[in-house]
Enzyme design. Structure first.
Site: not given
Ligand code: NCD
Length: 369
Positions: A85-86, A114, A135, A168
């Site tokens: 999703r993100t 490397k 991320r 997040h």
């Molecule tokens: C969440 C995350 O990655 O923290 N997911 C997301 O970004 N929608 C929640 C999760 O992984 O449980």
């Protein structure tokens, strides 16, 4: 350097106002790393901007206008932790604004194999792109990247799309946007600032599940602390309680909260319930196997106790903690939540690059009925 998948670390040796000052420009988020960077005005302006983008984006002419806004900028999505999703909503948000993007999703394809340090990889990315969205499994790494970028001759912003167990912030923004829309008067098509001021007053928002390791819960709690009058209910197994640091933050913001461990007896008092999955990828030695997580599942049997206006949220992915048979209820807001993420992330990127004014002008010129 932060360690991989470490316990949530104490903040670097800077107090929080200095941490935030290092991430903001002109008192506005430039790097988006911590949910604490967002005050009420900024949250509400972003929600309004997200609403404007979705309205403008509904027509061909509006879509074409949006596509011109950032066609001269490029984004890098550096996502080395799993994401559906993100990642996809950020790519969709870039596409909405006409912003070309590229991605690195696997370290094994980067020169890190490397021997290049991750810090140098970031420095390299900053030379090709105008924005890094990332991320990462390590807590604090996005903040560390912001400091690396601040020290570069060409400083570009970084957006934290999830950092280990700690934060997040963009998920929290789309979550609060979803709550605003869920609680909105059904007669109102747009989110009114006037209305946003009081919407959480007297509302009980429950967080359920793995509150110790769920970064979305932490970030959304920071945002909700901007709304005194809200009541937070943290329902979790005793082993997975929300962190002390968050409780102290809530205490400093005079927000009422309660810790509980039984969902069925509390669901009837909730105006919103934020379900979360077991974050067992953070287990050190399979310790969460002994937890009866079924006790923290929202089931059809509980629906008889739901308030009619209850909003059910989940950041997804879900497992058994959210019964699929609930999907068709009007209270289920988690699919809308996914779509809201695309508009909110487009709003955030637009605000960082100062094209929010052009969107507002366009909106008022064509859609302000
Ligand atoms: C969440 C995350 O990655 O923290 N997911 C997301 O970004 N929608 C929640 C999760 O992984 O449980």
């Amino acid at each position: 350097m932060p360690t991989l998948d470490a316990e949530v670390e104490a903040p670097p040796a800077m107090d929080s106002s200095h941490r935030i000052a290092a991430l903001n420009r002109n008192d506005k988020p430039f790097h988006v790393v911590l949910a604490q960077q967002f005050d009420r005005t900024t949250i509400e302006q972003l929600c309004q901007l997200a609403d404007m983008i979705r309205t403008v984006g509904a027509s061909r002419q509006g879509t074409q206008f949006l596509l011109t806004l950032l066609s001269h900028r490029r984004a890098m999505l550096y996502f080395i932790q799993p994401s559906t999703r993100t990642f996809l909503s950020f790519t969709a948000a870039c596409q909405v604004l006409g912003m070309p993007y590229n991605s690195v999703r696997d370290r094994s394809t980067s020169s890190e194999v490397k021997g290049e340090s991750e810090d140098d990889t970031i420095r390299v990315l900053s030379q090709y792109f105008d924005l890094i969205i990332m991320r990462h499994p390590a807590e604090g790494f996005a903040e560390h990247v912001a400091h690396i970028l601040n020290d570069m001759p060409r400083t570009i912003p970084v957006i934290n799309g999830g950092s280990g167990k700690d934060q997040h912030p963009t998920q929290a923004l789309l979550d609060i946007y979803t709550l605003f829309r869920a609680f909105a008067d059904p007669e109102t098509t747009r989110i009114e600032r006037r209305y946003m001021r009081n919407v959480f007053s007297g509302k009980t928002i429950a967080f359920v599940g793995d509150l110790k390791r769920g970064r979305t819960v932490r970030s959304l709690t920071y945002l909700l602390c901007r709304y005194p009058g809200v009541r937070l209910l943290f329902i979790s197994p005793p082993e997975l309680r929300i962190g002390e640091d968050i409780l102290q933050y809530i205490g400093r913001h005079s927000v009422e909260y309660e810790i509980a461990d039984d969902l069925p007896s509390r669901i009837g008092e909730c105006d919103a319930v934020y379900m979360t999955r077991l974050q067992d990828e953070h287990d050190v030695a399979g310790e969460s196997k002994s937890i009866d997580y079924y006790r923290y599942a929202l089931t059809c049997e509980m629906a008889k106790d739901f308030k009619p206006g209850l909003a059910i949220l989940h950041p997804l992915p879900r497992r058994h903690e959210l019964d699929q048979r609930l999907d068709s209820l009007p209270q289920a807001k988690y699919w809308a939540q996914v779509r809201n993420g695309m508009w909110m992330r487009a709003a955030l990127i637009a605000a960082i690059f100062n094209v929010d004014v052009a969107i507002r002008d366009h909106y008022h010129a064509y859609y302000n009925f």
